[in-house]
Design a protein around this motif. Structure first.
Motif, PDB file in Angstrom:
ATOM      1  N   HIS A   1      -5.103  12.411   0.052  1.00  0.00           N
ATOM      2  CA  HIS A   1      -4.243  12.985  -0.618  1.00  0.00           C
ATOM      3  C   HIS A   1      -4.202  13.327  -2.063  1.00  0.00           C
ATOM      4  O   HIS A   1      -4.026  14.371  -2.517  1.00  0.00           O
ATOM      5  CB  HIS A   1      -2.738  12.353  -0.421  1.00  0.00           C
ATOM      6  CG  HIS A   1      -2.249  12.522   0.800  1.00  0.00           C
ATOM      7  ND1 HIS A   1      -1.442  13.467   0.820  1.00  0.00           N
ATOM      8  CD2 HIS A   1      -2.425  12.064   1.988  1.00  0.00           C
ATOM      9  CE1 HIS A   1      -0.715  13.555   2.226  1.00  0.00           C
ATOM     10  NE2 HIS A   1      -1.298  12.521   2.887  1.00  0.00           N
ATOM     11  N   SER A   2      -5.059  12.232  -2.527  1.00  0.00           N
ATOM     12  CA  SER A   2      -5.534  12.385  -4.127  1.00  0.00           C
ATOM     13  C   SER A   2      -6.511  13.425  -4.397  1.00  0.00           C
ATOM     14  O   SER A   2      -6.534  13.927  -5.705  1.00  0.00           O
ATOM     15  CB  SER A   2      -5.849  11.121  -4.671  1.00  0.00           C
ATOM     16  OG  SER A   2      -7.008  10.631  -3.852  1.00  0.00           O
TER      17      SER A   2
ATOM     18  N   MET B   1      -5.711   3.017   2.879  1.00  0.00           N
ATOM     19  CA  MET B   1      -6.374   3.363   1.812  1.00  0.00           C
ATOM     20  C   MET B   1      -7.151   4.914   1.824  1.00  0.00           C
ATOM     21  O   MET B   1      -7.315   5.781   1.139  1.00  0.00           O
ATOM     22  CB  MET B   1      -7.607   2.364   1.294  1.00  0.00           C
ATOM     23  CG  MET B   1      -7.124   1.265   0.921  1.00  0.00           C
ATOM     24  SD  MET B   1      -6.615   1.449  -0.965  1.00  0.00           S
ATOM     25  CE  MET B   1      -5.618  -0.017  -1.296  1.00  0.00           C
TER      26      MET B   1
ATOM     27  N   ASN C   1      -9.660   9.407  -9.932  1.00  0.00           N
ATOM     28  CA  ASN C   1      -9.728   8.169 -10.358  1.00  0.00           C
ATOM     29  C   ASN C   1      -9.650   7.210  -8.955  1.00  0.00           C
ATOM     30  O   ASN C   1     -10.231   6.271  -9.050  1.00  0.00           O
ATOM     31  CB  ASN C   1      -9.127   7.673 -11.512  1.00  0.00           C
ATOM     32  CG  ASN C   1      -9.937   8.262 -12.594  1.00  0.00           C
ATOM     33  OD1 ASN C   1     -10.916   8.863 -12.476  1.00  0.00           O
ATOM     34  ND2 ASN C   1      -9.092   8.214 -13.828  1.00  0.00           N
ATOM     35  N   ALA C   2      -8.517   7.595  -8.555  1.00  0.00           N
ATOM     36  CA  ALA C   2      -7.975   6.645  -7.270  1.00  0.00           C
ATOM     37  C   ALA C   2      -9.171   6.136  -6.450  1.00  0.00           C
ATOM     38  O   ALA C   2      -9.361   5.241  -6.060  1.00  0.00           O
ATOM     39  CB  ALA C   2      -6.976   6.990  -6.488  1.00  0.00           C
TER      40      ALA C   2
ATOM     41  N   GLU D   1       0.772  -1.157  -0.090  1.00  0.00           N
ATOM     42  CA  GLU D   1      -0.074   0.090   0.051  1.00  0.00           C
ATOM     43  C   GLU D   1       0.666   1.295  -0.119  1.00  0.00           C
ATOM     44  O   GLU D   1       0.601   2.133  -0.406  1.00  0.00           O
ATOM     45  CB  GLU D   1      -0.935  -0.061   0.938  1.00  0.00           C
ATOM     46  CG  GLU D   1      -2.187  -0.831   0.880  1.00  0.00           C
ATOM     47  CD  GLU D   1      -3.036  -1.235   2.122  1.00  0.00           C
ATOM     48  OE1 GLU D   1      -2.744  -0.590   3.297  1.00  0.00           O
ATOM     49  OE2 GLU D   1      -4.160  -1.840   1.996  1.00  0.00           O
TER      50      GLU D   1
ATOM     51  N   ASP E   1      -5.032  16.492  -5.923  1.00  0.00           N
ATOM     52  CA  ASP E   1      -4.044  16.337  -7.124  1.00  0.00           C
ATOM     53  C   ASP E   1      -5.006  16.691  -8.236  1.00  0.00           C
ATOM     54  O   ASP E   1      -6.389  17.173  -8.191  1.00  0.00           O
ATOM     55  CB  ASP E   1      -3.731  15.110  -7.202  1.00  0.00           C
ATOM     56  CG  ASP E   1      -2.367  15.047  -6.645  1.00  0.00           C
ATOM     57  OD1 ASP E   1      -1.627  15.890  -6.828  1.00  0.00           O
ATOM     58  OD2 ASP E   1      -1.989  13.853  -6.107  1.00  0.00           O
TER      59      ASP E   1
ATOM     60  N   VAL F   1      -5.853   7.335   3.763  1.00  0.00           N
ATOM     61  CA  VAL F   1      -5.027   8.092   3.665  1.00  0.00           C
ATOM     62  C   VAL F   1      -4.662   8.546   2.024  1.00  0.00           C
ATOM     63  O   VAL F   1      -4.648   9.743   1.659  1.00  0.00           O
ATOM     64  CB  VAL F   1      -3.490   7.669   4.007  1.00  0.00           C
ATOM     65  CG1 VAL F   1      -2.509   8.738   3.904  1.00  0.00           C
ATOM     66  CG2 VAL F   1      -3.755   7.309   5.425  1.00  0.00           C
ATOM     67  N   GLN F   2      -4.740   7.361   1.422  1.00  0.00           N
ATOM     68  CA  GLN F   2      -4.545   7.776  -0.152  1.00  0.00           C
ATOM     69  C   GLN F   2      -5.616   8.623  -0.734  1.00  0.00           C
ATOM     70  O   GLN F   2      -5.325   9.605  -1.592  1.00  0.00           O
ATOM     71  CB  GLN F   2      -4.570   6.448  -0.854  1.00  0.00           C
ATOM     72  CG  GLN F   2      -4.142   6.217  -2.443  1.00  0.00           C
ATOM     73  CD  GLN F   2      -4.426   4.998  -2.797  1.00  0.00           C
ATOM     74  OE1 GLN F   2      -4.280   4.044  -2.195  1.00  0.00           O
ATOM     75  NE2 GLN F   2      -4.713   5.139  -4.263  1.00  0.00           N
TER      76      GLN F   2
ATOM     77  N   TYR G   1       0.710   4.117  -2.777  1.00  0.00           N
ATOM     78  CA  TYR G   1       0.726   5.595  -2.369  1.00  0.00           C
ATOM     79  C   TYR G   1       1.693   6.446  -2.980  1.00  0.00           C
ATOM     80  O   TYR G   1       1.437   7.432  -3.366  1.00  0.00           O
ATOM     81  CB  TYR G   1       0.545   5.486  -0.880  1.00  0.00           C
ATOM     82  CG  TYR G   1       0.732   6.952  -0.270  1.00  0.00           C
ATOM     83  CD1 TYR G   1      -0.425   7.773  -0.037  1.00  0.00           C
ATOM     84  CD2 TYR G   1       2.158   7.446   0.504  1.00  0.00           C
ATOM     85  CE1 TYR G   1      -0.288   9.053   0.612  1.00  0.00           C
ATOM     86  CE2 TYR G   1       2.160   8.661   1.014  1.00  0.00           C
ATOM     87  CZ  TYR G   1       0.948   9.474   0.970  1.00  0.00           C
ATOM     88  OH  TYR G   1       1.291  10.742   1.469  1.00  0.00           O
TER      89      TYR G   1
ATOM     90  N   TYR H   1      -6.416  12.077 -10.850  1.00  0.00           N
ATOM     91  CA  TYR H   1      -6.060  11.343  -9.780  1.00  0.00           C
ATOM     92  C   TYR H   1      -7.074  11.036  -8.977  1.00  0.00           C
ATOM     93  O   TYR H   1      -7.180  10.141  -7.911  1.00  0.00           O
ATOM     94  CB  TYR H   1      -4.836  11.872  -8.886  1.00  0.00           C
ATOM     95  CG  TYR H   1      -3.544  12.092 -10.008  1.00  0.00           C
ATOM     96  CD1 TYR H   1      -3.053  12.996 -10.275  1.00  0.00           C
ATOM     97  CD2 TYR H   1      -3.289  10.720 -10.607  1.00  0.00           C
ATOM     98  CE1 TYR H   1      -1.888  12.958 -11.137  1.00  0.00           C
ATOM     99  CE2 TYR H   1      -2.342  10.889 -11.521  1.00  0.00           C
ATOM    100  CZ  TYR H   1      -1.510  11.922 -11.505  1.00  0.00           C
ATOM    101  OH  TYR H   1      -0.531  12.085 -12.620  1.00  0.00           O
TER     102      TYR H   1
ATOM    103  N   LYS I   1       0.885   6.974 -11.322  1.00  0.00           N
ATOM    104  CA  LYS I   1      -0.254   5.858 -11.427  1.00  0.00           C
ATOM    105  C   LYS I   1      -0.497   5.978 -12.848  1.00  0.00           C
ATOM    106  O   LYS I   1      -0.861   6.905 -13.685  1.00  0.00           O
ATOM    107  CB  LYS I   1      -1.290   6.205 -10.573  1.00  0.00           C
ATOM    108  CG  LYS I   1      -2.256   5.155 -10.818  1.00  0.00           C
ATOM    109  CD  LYS I   1      -3.579   5.269  -9.912  1.00  0.00           C
ATOM    110  CE  LYS I   1      -4.512   4.312 -10.289  1.00  0.00           C
ATOM    111  NZ  LYS I   1      -5.818   4.646  -9.603  1.00  0.00           N
TER     112      LYS I   1
ATOM    113  N   THR J   1       0.980   6.902  -6.428  1.00  0.00           N
ATOM    114  CA  THR J   1      -0.028   7.976  -6.701  1.00  0.00           C
ATOM    115  C   THR J   1       0.115   9.332  -6.526  1.00  0.00           C
ATOM    116  O   THR J   1      -0.248  10.209  -7.210  1.00  0.00           O
ATOM    117  CB  THR J   1      -1.170   7.182  -5.944  1.00  0.00           C
ATOM    118  OG1 THR J   1      -1.581   5.982  -5.765  1.00  0.00           O
ATOM    119  CG2 THR J   1      -2.572   8.060  -5.991  1.00  0.00           C
ATOM    120  N   ILE J   2       0.614   9.625  -5.370  1.00  0.00           N
ATOM    121  CA  ILE J   2       0.824  11.234  -5.230  1.00  0.00           C
ATOM    122  C   ILE J   2       1.997  11.723  -6.156  1.00  0.00           C
ATOM    123  O   ILE J   2       1.971  13.107  -6.135  1.00  0.00           O
ATOM    124  CB  ILE J   2       0.991  11.154  -3.396  1.00  0.00           C
ATOM    125  CG1 ILE J   2       2.439  10.839  -3.339  1.00  0.00           C
ATOM    126  CG2 ILE J   2       0.240  11.182  -2.607  1.00  0.00           C
ATOM    127  CD1 ILE J   2       3.279  11.124  -2.059  1.00  0.00           C
TER     128      ILE J   2
ATOM    129  N   CYS K   1      -6.321   4.669 -15.764  1.00  0.00           N
ATOM    130  CA  CYS K   1      -7.206   3.577 -15.118  1.00  0.00           C
ATOM    131  C   CYS K   1      -7.104   2.370 -16.073  1.00  0.00           C
ATOM    132  O   CYS K   1      -6.976   1.132 -15.403  1.00  0.00           O
ATOM    133  CB  CYS K   1      -8.264   4.370 -15.054  1.00  0.00           C
ATOM    134  SG  CYS K   1      -9.444   3.414 -13.634  1.00  0.00           S
TER     135      CYS K   1
END
Lengths: 240, 266
Positions: free
Chosen positions: B7-8, B1, B17-18, A219, B11, B3-4, A223, B15, A231, A226-227, A234
């Motif tokens: 943050h996204s 998850m 989409n996450a 994870e 953006d 957290v993700q 992460y 992102y 990524k 992603t940040i 999709c």
């Protein structure tokens, strides 16, 4: 012993004949164990060799190289069949669990190797039937004969989770940013599966407790990607 | 998850989409083949663990019942009616037999070795009680085959409890502790012949066990206990022989018992 102490010993309260027959049992037990140990040593050696090949994916995680490694790995896993065949011959019928401590470790390794191979090939979870077919053994004890114990199979899956967390990291290093997302999804599912089990306080449970760290590692990779906007779009990441 | 997600959110648009990704993911998790197979594993593990627990409970009941039989049999060295005690023991063994049947019925179609650790202590206690009974009655060692016979309930093979020779060996190793107690009690009650007989029997048993070699860890620790019991018995026999005629019986009893306590505490 009876002969030496003669007259007084003629009345031996039945002790000596009783233990004479037990002695036979004990020595044959020792003999069988010795033979099993020899075969399991070979089996473990085979597992180490297959592992060495499969570990190659960490070096070159691109699809083509992985495919090649899988083909080679599968061929080598085929060699395990003959070792298992020899092991099966040594075990008196229906006494799998009498000796199972000898081959437990090897079976866990092979469960892991099989699961790893299947994951690399098709990114899904191996079934017990597939593994049994791969190693040339029975699926269930009920069908008689040698099988992979469920505990050992599940331990193998936990070893897989550990290996995949490493694979996720190394994929990123090799600039494959899509794979960690797929691994994360697979591991989440595996974790959900293990959560269904009511485990006892045994070694399997202890290994399961380690799963969350593997999950966390993956994870974190997801992460980080992603940040940083690494990524992939999709469509590439899921359900290809 | 979570957290993700946080943050996204800050953006660029894509992102986001996450978070959307997670929607299909949950759906997959619910009816995936992976989860289906884990449900199957769950059932299998549960039924195995349940059986293990049931057998463990049986084993504990067995241990208690057999300990009571042993206590009963130890009273034989006092001023009592032997036949009466044997009769009572017979009745109790019938109860134990029901427990054995229960264990056997749990193990039908299963590998007894898989559950061996669950029920083995109870079986060992049973073998201890049975062999003690047998010794008191016939002054000899019950054989493995004779023990097996008591676990045979019917002619059909599957319904009988198949014993493991290791359990027999361990059970007999435990018998020596009871024999030690019997020897001391008999000596204290003035039953010198019984004491010497037991001492002889115990010596032979110890010799035989010592020659079995290094069978298992359990056995080697029991062998140590056996050696200690034998030493106590030999010391008691010595005391009886040397001092037996000098001091009154009640004093002798006191003395023997005190030596036992000393040794037990070590």
């Amino acid at each position: 012993m009876a002969d030496e102490e003669e007259p007084a010993e003629t009345d031996n309260n039945g002790i000596i004949p009783v233990f004479a027959s037990l002695q036979d049992f004990l020595s044959s037990d020792q003999d069988i164990r010795e033979e099993i140990r020899t075969v399991t040593r070979e089996l473990e050696q085979c597992a180490r060799e297959v592992l060495a090949v499969l570990q190659g994916v960490h070096q070159t995680p691109n699809d083509e190289a992985v495919k090649k490694i899988c083909t080679k790995g599968r061929k080598m896993l085929d060699g395990a069949k003959s070792h298992y065949g020899r092991l099966i011959e040594k075990i008196p019928t229906g006494q799998y669990y009498r000796f199972c401590d000898h081959w437990r470790f090897a079976c866990q390794r092979f469960s892991f190797l099989g699961a790893f191979l299947v994951y690399l090939e098709s990114e899904r979870l191996i079934t017990r039937a597939e593994l049994a077919e791969m190693l040339g053994v029975q699926v269930e004890r009920a069908s008689g004969g040698f099988h992979i114990d469920l505990d050992d199979f599940l331990t193998g899956l936990l070893l897989l989770a550990n290996e995949l967390s490493r694979f996720a990291v190394n994929s990123v290093t090799a600039a494959d940013y899509a794979r960690p997302f797929r691994i994360a999804m697979f591991m989440a599912e595996l974790d959900a599966g293990f959560r269904l089990l009511n485990l006892k306080n045994d070694s399997l449970r202890k290994k399961f407790d380690g799963l969350k760290y593997d999950l966390k590692k993956v994870e974190e990779v997801v992460y980080d990607l992603t940040i940083r906007g690494l990524k992939p779009a999709c469509g590439e990441t899921d359900q290809t | 998850m979570a957290v993700q997600k946080v943050h996204s959110r800050g953006d660029e648009h894509r992102y986001l989409n996450a978070t959307e990704d997670e929607v299909p993911k949950r759906k997959i998790v619910e009816n995936s083949p992976t989860l289906a197979s884990f449900k199957d594993y769950q059932e299998k593990l549960d039924s195995r663990y349940d059986k293990y627990e049931r057998l463990m409970k049986c084993s504990r009941d067995m241990t208690i019942a057999n300990k009571r039989i042993i206590f009963l049999l130890q009273r034989i060295s006092g001023p009592v009616n032997r036949d009466q005690i044997f009769k009572e023991a017979d009745a109790k063994f019938l109860e134990v037999k029901e427990m054995l049947k229960k264990i056997a019925s749990e193990l039908v179609d299963d590998d007894p070795y898989l559950f061996n650790r669950a029920f083995s202590p109870g079986i060992q206690e049973y073998i201890e009680a049975l062999s003690f009974y047998f010794y008191l009655k016939y002054k000899s060692l019950i054989s493995f085959e004779e023990v097996m016979e008591t676990c045979t309930f019917s002619n059909t093979k599957g319904n009988n409890l198949v014993l493991n020779p290791f359990e027999y060996i361990l059970g007999i190793a435990d018998l020596t502790g009871e024999l030690m107690r019997l020897c001391i009690n008999s000596a204290a009650n003035g039953d010198r012949n019984v004491s010497f007989e037991v001492c002889n029997f115990l010596r032979k048993l110890h010799n035989t066990f010592a020659s079995l070699g290094n069978v298992s860890k359990d056995l080697s620790s029991k062998l140590k206990v056996m050696k200690a019991s034998l030493s106590k018995v030999e010391a008691a026999c010595y005391t009886v022989k040397v001092r037996g005629s000098e001091i009154p019986r009640f004093a002798l009893a006191e003395m023997l018992n005190s030596t036992v306590v000393d040794h037990v505490d070590y």
